[in-house]
Design an enzyme around this catalytic site. Structure first.
Site, mmCIF file in Angstrom:
data_model
loop_
_atom_site.group_PDB
_atom_site.id
_atom_site.type_symbol
_atom_site.label_atom_id
_atom_site.label_comp_id
_atom_site.label_asym_id
_atom_site.label_seq_id
_atom_site.Cartn_x
_atom_site.Cartn_y
_atom_site.Cartn_z
ATOM 1 N N GLU A 1 0.798 -0.903 -0.038
ATOM 2 C CA GLU A 1 -0.040 0.000 -0.041
ATOM 3 C C GLU A 1 0.864 1.115 0.003
ATOM 4 O OE1 GLU A 1 -3.481 -0.335 2.921
ATOM 5 O OE2 GLU A 1 -3.200 1.840 3.129
ATOM 6 N N GLU B 1 -3.034 10.426 2.976
ATOM 7 C CA GLU B 1 -4.285 10.568 3.799
ATOM 8 C C GLU B 1 -4.155 12.102 4.057
ATOM 9 O OE1 GLU B 1 -5.288 8.102 6.860
ATOM 10 O OE2 GLU B 1 -5.143 6.242 5.742
ATOM 11 N N ASP C 1 0.096 5.284 0.568
ATOM 12 C CA ASP C 1 -0.941 6.252 1.005
ATOM 13 C C ASP C 1 -0.552 7.674 1.341
ATOM 14 O OD1 ASP C 1 -2.413 4.145 2.137
ATOM 15 O OD2 ASP C 1 -1.372 3.765 4.150
ATOM 16 N N HIS D 1 -0.689 12.902 5.660
ATOM 17 C CA HIS D 1 -0.268 11.779 6.260
ATOM 18 C C HIS D 1 0.516 10.760 5.150
ATOM 19 C CE1 HIS D 1 -0.606 8.415 9.245
ATOM 20 N NE2 HIS D 1 -0.750 7.612 8.257
ATOM 21 N N GLY E 1 -5.347 14.598 17.480
ATOM 22 C CA GLY E 1 -5.352 13.341 18.329
ATOM 23 C C GLY E 1 -6.738 12.842 18.581
HETATM 24 C C1 LIG Z 1 -4.478 20.749 13.086
HETATM 25 O O1 LIG Z 1 -3.824 22.111 13.766
HETATM 26 C C2 LIG Z 1 -2.935 22.108 14.837
HETATM 27 C C3 LIG Z 1 -2.697 23.439 15.423
HETATM 28 O O2 LIG Z 1 -2.185 24.008 14.506
HETATM 29 C C4 LIG Z 1 -1.774 21.341 14.423
HETATM 30 O O3 LIG Z 1 -0.849 20.886 15.324
HETATM 31 C C5 LIG Z 1 -2.150 19.783 13.632
HETATM 32 O O4 LIG Z 1 -1.117 19.366 13.233
HETATM 33 C C6 LIG Z 1 -3.260 20.185 12.655
HETATM 34 N N1 LIG Z 1 -3.534 18.907 12.002
HETATM 35 C C7 LIG Z 1 -4.495 17.860 12.595
HETATM 36 C C8 LIG Z 1 -4.818 16.837 11.761
HETATM 37 O O5 LIG Z 1 -4.606 17.796 13.946
#
Ligand SMILES: *[C@@H]1O[C@H](CO)[C@@H](O)[C@H](O)[C@H]1NC(C)=O
Length: 285
Positions: free
Chosen positions: A98, A102, A100, A115, A196
């Protein structure tokens, strides 16, 4: 060459390119989403959407064994937190390969995370993540996968962001025997995707829509157990991609991206690999 044959050759090539131009109706099938995925404008455009009921997805009709594959995407705008748009190549089964891309959505004004991962023989755990140097929701941008027997290169607008080399001679599996299809889907991943999993989808903004256009594959199409390296759908760049490597200017640009925009690299995650980093991280091909 007589000028009449030059004219003939030119017309012939133009016809070949025109008749094999990518078309979502010819090259892809909508496989998921109950009307939420749409092919529009006679096959020039495709959109996926996600609402509270479900997401949507499509896959290529062809399987490919190696290719240089471009797709233009415009991602879910505004508050895309909790949404994930996956665009990837994959074979089937527990020992699948695979490659990827994302796109992890984010709250309004916060950056998407791009990602990437590579699975070979069922083994992944090779995540690298990037922020982008532009807003990927404002315009279409080109996301490319070069996959040949020596290397996999991920690029954005022609700028390489990641290279995964064939290091089979050092015991690292490399995807090269299993044909893969192209897949894409837009789905709800708010249990993990954004910051997260702390930021959830705001359904008052649904439906969420991502758009696709200008698919282009110089690829070896797999059919009845063998691969033919055709020049589909554009005949202009030959099959140089089968041996392509990054020249020093491209390596320089990749270093620029990795220095300035990489936000996670499994090869730098010593806590995750207390027994030592994976071989491909510590040796050269
Ligand atoms: C979303 O924004 C935060 C704050 O800028 C960042 O740390 C993070 O990498 C961004 N992306 C995701 C998927 O959380």
């Amino acid at each position: 060459m007589a000028s009449s044959s030059i004219v003939f050759v030119t017309i012939f090539l133009a016809t070949l390119i025109a008749t094999t131009r990518a078309n979502f109706n010819n090259d892809f099938a909508i496989t998921w989403g109950d009307g939420r995925a749409k092919i529009l404008n006679n096959g020039d455009d495709l959109t996926l959407s996600l609402d509270k009921a479900s997401g949507s997805g499509f896959q290529s009709k062809n399987e490919y064994l190696f290719g240089n594959i471009d797709m233009q995407l415009k991602l879910v705008p505004g508050n895309s937190a909790g949404t994930v748009t996956a665009y990837y190549l994959s074979s089937l089964g527990s020992t699948h390969d695979e490659i990827d891309f994302e796109f992890l959505g984010n709250a309004s004004g916060q950056p998407y995370t791009l990602h990437t991962n590579v699975f070979a023989q069922g083994k992944g755990n090779r995540e690298q993540q990037f922020h982008l140097w532009f807003d990927p929701t404002k315009d279409f941008h080109t996301y490319s996968i070069l996959w040949n027997p020596q290397r996999i290169v991920f690029s954005v607008d022609g700028i390489p962001i990641r290279e995964f080399n064939n290091m089979e001679s050092q015991g690292v599996s490399f995807p090269k025997n299993q044909p893969m299809r192209i897949y894409s889907s837009l789905w709800n991943a708010d249990d993990w995707a954004t910051q997260g999993g702390r930021v959830k989808i705001d359904w008052t903004h649904a439906p969420f829509t991502a758009s696709y256009r200008n698919f282009n594959a110089n690829a070896c199409v797999w059919a009845s157990g063998s691969s033919s390296c055709g020049l589909s759908p554009s005949a202009d760049s030959g099959s140089d991609w089968l041996n392509q490597e990054l020249d020093s200017a491209s390596l320089e640009r990749m270093r620029w991206v990795q220095t300035n925009y990489m936000v996670y690299n499994y090869c730098a995650d010593l806590q995750r690999f207390p027994q030592g980093l994976p071989t491909e991280c510590t040796s050269t091909p």
